[in-house]
Design an enzyme around this catalytic site. Sequence first.
Site, PDB file in Angstrom:
ATOM      1  N   ARG A   1      32.956  47.703  43.735  1.00 14.73           N
ATOM      2  CA  ARG A   1      32.804  47.967  42.299  1.00 14.73           C
ATOM      3  C   ARG A   1      31.373  47.683  41.879  1.00 14.73           C
ATOM      4  NH1 ARG A   1      36.090  42.884  39.395  1.00 14.73           N
ATOM      5  NH2 ARG A   1      34.823  41.241  40.305  1.00 14.73           N
TER       6      ARG A   1
ATOM      7  N   ASN B   1      32.148  45.318  32.123  1.00 18.82           N
ATOM      8  CA  ASN B   1      32.759  44.065  32.561  1.00 18.82           C
ATOM      9  C   ASN B   1      31.730  43.235  33.315  1.00 18.82           C
ATOM     10  OD1 ASN B   1      35.386  42.573  32.789  1.00 18.82           O
ATOM     11  ND2 ASN B   1      34.851  42.629  34.954  1.00 18.82           N
ATOM     12  N   GLU B   2      31.577  42.000  32.914  1.00 26.12           N
ATOM     13  CA  GLU B   2      30.702  41.066  33.640  1.00 26.12           C
ATOM     14  C   GLU B   2      29.398  41.739  34.096  1.00 26.12           C
ATOM     15  OE1 GLU B   2      32.938  39.081  36.735  1.00 26.12           O
ATOM     16  OE2 GLU B   2      33.683  37.647  35.280  1.00 26.12           O
TER      17      GLU B   2
ATOM     18  N   GLU C   1      38.656  35.333  30.518  1.00 28.85           N
ATOM     19  CA  GLU C   1      39.324  35.283  31.819  1.00 28.85           C
ATOM     20  C   GLU C   1      39.303  33.864  32.354  1.00 28.85           C
ATOM     21  OE1 GLU C   1      37.760  37.714  34.957  1.00 28.85           O
ATOM     22  OE2 GLU C   1      37.452  39.431  33.654  1.00 28.85           O
TER      23      GLU C   1
ATOM     24  N   TRP D   1      38.130  34.042  46.095  1.00 24.46           N
ATOM     25  CA  TRP D   1      36.754  34.328  46.524  1.00 24.46           C
ATOM     26  C   TRP D   1      35.984  33.095  46.965  1.00 24.46           C
ATOM     27  CZ3 TRP D   1      34.299  31.751  42.651  1.00 24.46           C
ATOM     28  CH2 TRP D   1      34.841  31.804  41.360  1.00 24.46           C
TER      29      TRP D   1
ATOM     30  N   GLU E   1      41.838  41.986  45.499  1.00 27.51           N
ATOM     31  CA  GLU E   1      42.183  40.767  44.766  1.00 27.51           C
ATOM     32  C   GLU E   1      43.651  40.411  44.882  1.00 27.51           C
ATOM     33  OE1 GLU E   1      40.186  41.600  40.979  1.00 27.51           O
ATOM     34  OE2 GLU E   1      38.583  40.268  41.646  1.00 27.51           O
ATOM     35  N   LYS E   2      44.282  40.883  45.965  1.00 23.43           N
ATOM     36  CA  LYS E   2      45.727  40.637  46.050  1.00 23.43           C
ATOM     37  C   LYS E   2      46.065  39.163  46.264  1.00 23.43           C
ATOM     38  CE  LYS E   2      46.193  42.234  50.873  1.00 23.43           C
ATOM     39  NZ  LYS E   2      44.847  42.791  51.136  1.00 23.43           N
ATOM     40  N   PHE E   3      45.084  38.374  46.708  1.00 20.53           N
ATOM     41  CA  PHE E   3      45.364  36.942  46.849  1.00 20.53           C
ATOM     42  C   PHE E   3      44.834  36.131  45.665  1.00 20.53           C
ATOM     43  CE2 PHE E   3      45.572  38.437  51.307  1.00 20.53           C
ATOM     44  CZ  PHE E   3      46.926  38.160  51.510  1.00 20.53           C
ATOM     45  N   HIS E   4      44.376  36.806  44.632  1.00 24.92           N
ATOM     46  CA  HIS E   4      43.974  36.113  43.401  1.00 24.92           C
ATOM     47  C   HIS E   4      45.227  35.909  42.569  1.00 24.92           C
ATOM     48  CE1 HIS E   4      41.987  35.290  39.592  1.00 24.92           C
ATOM     49  NE2 HIS E   4      40.811  35.312  40.189  1.00 24.92           N
TER      50      HIS E   4
END
Length: 646
Positions: free
Chosen positions: A104, A142-143, A299, A307, A347-350
């Site tokens: 991204r 975003n950010e 957020e 991360w 980000e599936k483990f976030h």
Amino acid sequence: MIWYGGDYNPEQWPEEVWDEDVRLMQQGGITLVSLGIFSWAKLEPREGEFDFGWLDRIIDKLHAGGIRVDLATATASPPPWLTKAYPEVLPVTENGVTLQAGSRQQYCPSSPVLRRLEARLVGKIAERYAGHPALELWHVNNEYGCHVSHCYCPVSADAFRGWLKAKYETVDALNAAWGTAFWSQAYSDFAEIFPPSAAPTFRNPGQLLDFDRFSSDELLDSYRAEVAILRAATPDIPITTNFMGAFKPADYWKWAAEVDIVSDDSYPDPADPDSPAYAAMTRDLMRSLGGGKPWLLMEQAPSAVNWRARNAPKLPGQMRAWSYQALARGADGILFFQWRQSVAGAEKFHSGMIPHAGTDSRVWREVEAFGAELGTMSAFAGTSVVAKVGIVFDWDSWWSIEQQAMPAQLSYVRGIFAWYRALWALGVPVDFVRAESDLGGYSAVIAPNLFVTTAAALSNLDGFARGGGQLVVGYQSGITDENAHIVEGGYLGLLGQTLGIRVEEFAPFAGPDLAAAGGGSVPTGAIAGALTGDSDAHIWSEFLHAETAEVLATFVGGAADGWPAITRNAAGAGAAWYVATQPGEQGMAALLDRVLADAGVAREPQTAGVEMVRRGDRVIRINHGSKAVSVGGASIPPQGVSVSDA
Ligand code: GLA
């Protein structure tokens, strides 16, 4: 009202799930969701072909469910067709590597092609949803700069030249400012100038500093381009973009002036014992950026991030405790990344508010319980936090002090944090301020590592002390002017007189705490004196002359053995203190005791491990420790919070 919610990415889920999402949002007390942040590829699947059907359907469902929308402009991640058709938008690193699609933020902040395509997309979104009754807030991009803050591609080089021409007008003025007589760097034409890409050795400090300024400005400019479109469509809908705490690449003082509401993304590490104090610092920074107005925690993680090398979960109760910290320090909304934990993608483990385990989970139960509790907290909304102590925060100094070829490698933020943490432990409220802003509301102002100063900043700080304030200046301040040129004759410029001192030579301590970039947990020096007694000291010493100042502590051992370490000078109706080291715990406590007393800053008794903050007419106490504590007869469990009337 206090907002509650999070990033909602319905495009990651089949539409059958959406009704359940809205139902669970209602059950969880959710009032606001950020929608569409990474939706460009779904909204414009092919160049110029737009599909808003799915977004219409979910916004309508959210509206029907009474949930407000923070609608994103969807520009944070350009779709693959875009970078395929226009590869020139891809950013280039200082080593000349072109960053590719597949992640991204793969764009050059200055790209005119990207800006054109962004403008079209934002225009369509603004036109379509301007009148939608669910629209509460615009979320631009975003950010900004999170992954790509500096770009070294030919387009950026051109934009940099344009920025330099506007600033210097002539190449001679640029040569003078950058000191290009050194190492045969003189330019005869703007066309010879490039961004400071990787080079054989140290790069030109003026060029680096200007490139940092340019890069922050360039991102801000692309933000402005989106804002102009939104503003024209919806003059009354507020606009934000999410900041990232103390974030080096973007000068948030400049940015904050252009958002309607400051919002922040905050991910303190649950495994780091410094996190409560550090997070408090970033929350105070957010409030200060907005001039004291309420801000939004846009957020935070419901539990672990994905991360870090190891991703500690938040302890039971810790999400609530840290949310209260944000509230106590001025937030009018608590939002998460993200609503449903992803099953695919990077980000599936976030953690998510609804974790992989589903709603039969402690994370969801905590989210739901806190939502219900927040619904009863409206008394906080719009109230303020009063601070009499200001800490100067300055991006030019940050950019400069962390350049290479310096007296020592320092971390600007760790230097600020050393002061903040000591005040935090004392329960003293702090605002962050600019050296050039009106300091009239403060009784004490601390300027740590204010490396770069301007004539206006020096006279403002001098005026603050002479007008009756307690001014505390830390080492490595007033070292250069705004062009990164040394201030000769003892550094500090005008402040040399205010402080009654002259700095002759630097003597950073050798040792581990410099390697840790200013972390300072291992003392490498010592000071002693009437004010501090014997105390350890970190990072810095120097050969310092007290001219009119009184010496309150001196260095013990090391190169500067016997030279002044802490001085105080009467200045008009106030006083100016100079601290030539980072005092250890005892030295810092003694010093702050005296400075706060002289400043007339009221102190309240503190309980170790318990953070106490006053917002409006409420006192919030948060137990960050692992044992229950009793405060005023009431017991607060670990990660517990008590709220009482002031
Ligand atoms: C940032 C981004 C989010 C997400 C989180 C993960 O804050 O804005 O999209 O990537 O980090 O922590």
